[in-house]
Design a protein around this motif. Structure first.
Motif, mmCIF file in Angstrom:
data_model
loop_
_atom_site.group_PDB
_atom_site.id
_atom_site.type_symbol
_atom_site.label_atom_id
_atom_site.label_comp_id
_atom_site.label_asym_id
_atom_site.label_seq_id
_atom_site.Cartn_x
_atom_site.Cartn_y
_atom_site.Cartn_z
ATOM 1 N N CYS A 130 48.103 20.144 51.718
ATOM 2 C CA CYS A 130 47.561 21.175 52.605
ATOM 3 C C CYS A 130 46.839 22.225 51.758
ATOM 4 O O CYS A 130 45.689 22.589 52.037
ATOM 5 C CB CYS A 130 48.681 21.813 53.425
ATOM 6 S SG CYS A 130 48.188 23.308 54.304
ATOM 7 N N ASN A 131 47.493 22.683 50.682
ATOM 8 C CA ASN A 131 46.860 23.678 49.816
ATOM 9 C C ASN A 131 45.616 23.125 49.128
ATOM 10 O O ASN A 131 44.634 23.839 48.931
ATOM 11 C CB ASN A 131 47.870 24.210 48.789
ATOM 12 C CG ASN A 131 48.878 25.144 49.438
ATOM 13 O OD1 ASN A 131 48.804 25.407 50.642
ATOM 14 N ND2 ASN A 131 49.817 25.661 48.656
ATOM 15 N N TYR A 155 41.670 26.076 40.388
ATOM 16 C CA TYR A 155 40.242 26.273 40.084
ATOM 17 C C TYR A 155 39.958 26.458 38.594
ATOM 18 O O TYR A 155 38.835 26.272 38.161
ATOM 19 C CB TYR A 155 39.708 27.500 40.814
ATOM 20 C CG TYR A 155 39.749 27.431 42.321
ATOM 21 C CD1 TYR A 155 39.176 26.366 43.010
ATOM 22 C CD2 TYR A 155 40.330 28.449 43.075
ATOM 23 C CE1 TYR A 155 39.189 26.328 44.391
ATOM 24 C CE2 TYR A 155 40.348 28.419 44.459
ATOM 25 C CZ TYR A 155 39.775 27.351 45.113
ATOM 26 O OH TYR A 155 39.791 27.316 46.481
ATOM 27 N N GLU A 161 39.032 27.163 52.229
ATOM 28 C CA GLU A 161 39.752 28.078 53.127
ATOM 29 C C GLU A 161 40.982 28.571 52.380
ATOM 30 O O GLU A 161 42.112 28.500 52.882
ATOM 31 C CB GLU A 161 40.154 27.336 54.417
ATOM 32 C CG GLU A 161 39.009 27.068 55.364
ATOM 33 C CD GLU A 161 38.584 28.307 56.159
ATOM 34 O OE1 GLU A 161 39.208 29.374 56.011
ATOM 35 O OE2 GLU A 161 37.602 28.187 56.924
ATOM 36 N N MET A 167 42.820 23.284 51.584
ATOM 37 C CA MET A 167 42.335 24.661 51.691
ATOM 38 C C MET A 167 41.513 25.063 50.463
ATOM 39 O O MET A 167 40.498 25.728 50.581
ATOM 40 C CB MET A 167 43.504 25.645 51.858
ATOM 41 C CG MET A 167 44.364 25.406 53.083
ATOM 42 S SD MET A 167 43.425 25.356 54.625
ATOM 43 C CE MET A 167 44.693 24.828 55.775
ATOM 44 N N CYS A 168 41.980 24.672 49.285
ATOM 45 C CA CYS A 168 41.326 25.128 48.048
ATOM 46 C C CYS A 168 40.102 24.301 47.667
ATOM 47 O O CYS A 168 39.145 24.835 47.129
ATOM 48 C CB CYS A 168 42.318 25.117 46.886
ATOM 49 S SG CYS A 168 43.563 26.417 47.018
ATOM 50 N N TYR A 169 40.141 22.999 47.903
ATOM 51 C CA TYR A 169 39.061 22.133 47.429
ATOM 52 C C TYR A 169 38.153 21.617 48.534
ATOM 53 O O TYR A 169 37.037 21.193 48.273
ATOM 54 C CB TYR A 169 39.638 20.905 46.709
ATOM 55 C CG TYR A 169 40.440 21.203 45.464
ATOM 56 C CD1 TYR A 169 39.915 21.981 44.443
ATOM 57 C CD2 TYR A 169 41.719 20.677 45.294
ATOM 58 C CE1 TYR A 169 40.645 22.232 43.285
ATOM 59 C CE2 TYR A 169 42.461 20.912 44.145
ATOM 60 C CZ TYR A 169 41.921 21.690 43.141
ATOM 61 O OH TYR A 169 42.638 21.923 42.008
ATOM 62 N N SER A 170 38.653 21.537 49.755
ATOM 63 C CA SER A 170 37.906 20.919 50.843
ATOM 64 C C SER A 170 37.387 19.529 50.463
ATOM 65 O O SER A 170 36.189 19.242 50.547
ATOM 66 C CB SER A 170 36.741 21.845 51.260
ATOM 67 O OG SER A 170 36.220 21.453 52.510
ATOM 68 N N PRO A 171 38.296 18.633 50.041
ATOM 69 C CA PRO A 171 37.856 17.299 49.621
ATOM 70 C C PRO A 171 37.490 16.423 50.815
ATOM 71 O O PRO A 171 37.950 16.653 51.934
ATOM 72 C CB PRO A 171 39.095 16.730 48.924
ATOM 73 C CG PRO A 171 40.247 17.389 49.614
ATOM 74 C CD PRO A 171 39.770 18.777 49.982
#
Lengths: 291, 291
Positions: B215-216, A221, A150, B219-223
């Motif tokens: 939080c980021n 990333y 997200e 959002m970025c990795y969805s671990p």
């Protein structure tokens, strides 16, 4: 091969048949209303089309965990009528292998297969429009994890001049989407982005946020290419501003030639335009068939 | 099996032999000086050890691209003498399969194989100490991309009370590492973190930054799990503050039970302590052997 693809969007649904060369052979579009009304029309479209596979890219959140009881569902969306909709289950009637992923992952896959990310194994594809979302393809695969990324909701640092602005995201005052989406621009200036093309200050501020977000994407990333689409990016001048801001924010920390000396080829437009999503959906189905 | 592992660190080098059950059979540590002095000692250690494979986790930046001419090198590090050091090439004399990755990816792999991330396919492992770095393991694989992630250099939003602080990162005034590493705390308060354990305001501010970064990362990795180690995290109270801040920043946007209702099991300490890196290195070698 006849590869079926569906893009489930918030305002319209697109179905298409493509071949494995990325040529769209047929296409069908309907407005998105309720699942009860919309899904049967999509099913009917494919019934006599003799497709080998089906790929579906959907607005989210969606359940992509194949071991979950709700795999293939649209889950907690606020969109009326669509929460807990079993999308993959519904299309099983077609008796073909079905791939399912987010709209942005599928568009990313389209660009990686046929477009600006062709032959590159680590690409992120961002759409900056009504919402902001990123498809993430790393080391040759789409990323999922617990749910799906997200990236549009990462938190950013507000510009000094923008401190009092309250963005439109109901969850985060200072997330990327709240500060830089189309509705954010409209809320800040009282008119739509396309009416502001001659105002450099508008696009400098926009680039300030997008550059920060892309810097964070480079850190998180390590992509080999960043593709940016969506309505807001239709302003070509914005690309120049965004490249400059991204470099300024990275500030020489990542010492890679691709970034330091070739930023024009590192942050680019999509090549497939409106076909990225639907061709990516078709490819997702083909990958499922190939398994 | 006899699995060799090396951790190349900025201040010390650790070698070990483990078996495939994660038991360390032997260990050898030397201080890091120059490559000319240090690497032969490491090589000598392994010469009569009859290892089946070797895994190496290294400080960075490193080249992880197997198609590159400088694969297996430490590349542009400012550490005197170590720029452009061919690490993998040097250990080829041992005639065993060699795996090579960043120190944080290798520690993440250790925790995923034997520790707090066991049997979980999407885990990030952050170390918050002298520097800040994250190992990223998504959908069953370590992430690489163009280079490797540099999550510690994502940009964050400064706290109102911390606006005038100039962090120690020479590249970014407001990156995660600049605002929340050990040297950052020391620069802000004039004393080391461990002398500040009774000052809640110190750890609230620290949690403010770590929570934003996590939080980021969500959002970025969805671990599926976030493991946090490193010297700064030795303050157990900090975990409580960090969990609270992370939830506050996500603000209910990610509607997953794992986050909303089980944050204590979502953000956790490492289980392997000082062995995460070396056991991960041994596992990396085993994976290379298994290929």
């Amino acid at each position: 091969m006849r590869l079926g693809g569906i893009e489930l969007g918030g305002t319209k649904m697109v179905c298409a048949i493509s071949n494995e060369n990325g040529e769209v052979l047929d296409r069908y579009t309907i407005p998105t209303t309720t699942p009860e009304e919309t899904l049967p029309k999509l099913l009917d479209y494919f019934k006599d089309k003799n497709i080998d596979s089906l790929g579906i890219g959907s607005f989210g959140p969606v359940d992509l965990n194949k071991n979950s009881d709700t795999y293939g569902y649209i889950t907690t969306t606020p969109k009326p009528g669509w929460a807990n909709t079993d999308v993959v289950g519904y299309f099983k009637q077609l008796n073909v292998p079905i791939g399912f992923d987010t709209d942005v992952n599928v568009a990313c896959l389209g660009e990686v297969t046929y477009g600006a990310g062709k032959d590159i194994d680590s690409v992120i594809y961002g759409t900056i429009g009504t919402g902001i979302g990123f498809g993430v393809y790393l080391d040759g695969r789409l990323v999922h994890g617990l749910m799906h990324t997200e990236t549009g909701h990462m938190l950013l640092s507000k510009h000094e001049k923008d401190k009092d602005f309250v963005g439109p995201c109901p969850f985060h005052d200072n997330c990327f989407e709240s500060l830089a989406s189309g509705p954010s621009i409209e809320k800040r200036y009282g008119t739509k982005a396309e009416n502001l093309y001659d105002r450099d200050d508008v696009w400098q501020l926009e680039a300030y946020y997008i550059g920060q977000a892309l810097c964070n994407c480079v850190m998180c990333y390590s992509p080999k290419k960043i593709i940016l689409g969506g309505g807001v990016m239709h302003n070509e001048k914005l690309f120049e501003f965004v490249r400059k801001e991204t470099l300024k924010d990275i500030n020489g920390y990542i010492k890679k030639d691709e970034i330091l000396n070739h930023i024009d080829e590192y942050i680019v437009s999509p090549k497939l335009g409106d076909n990225a999503g639907i061709l990516g959906a078709c490819e997702l189905g083909r990958l499922e068939l190939a398994k």
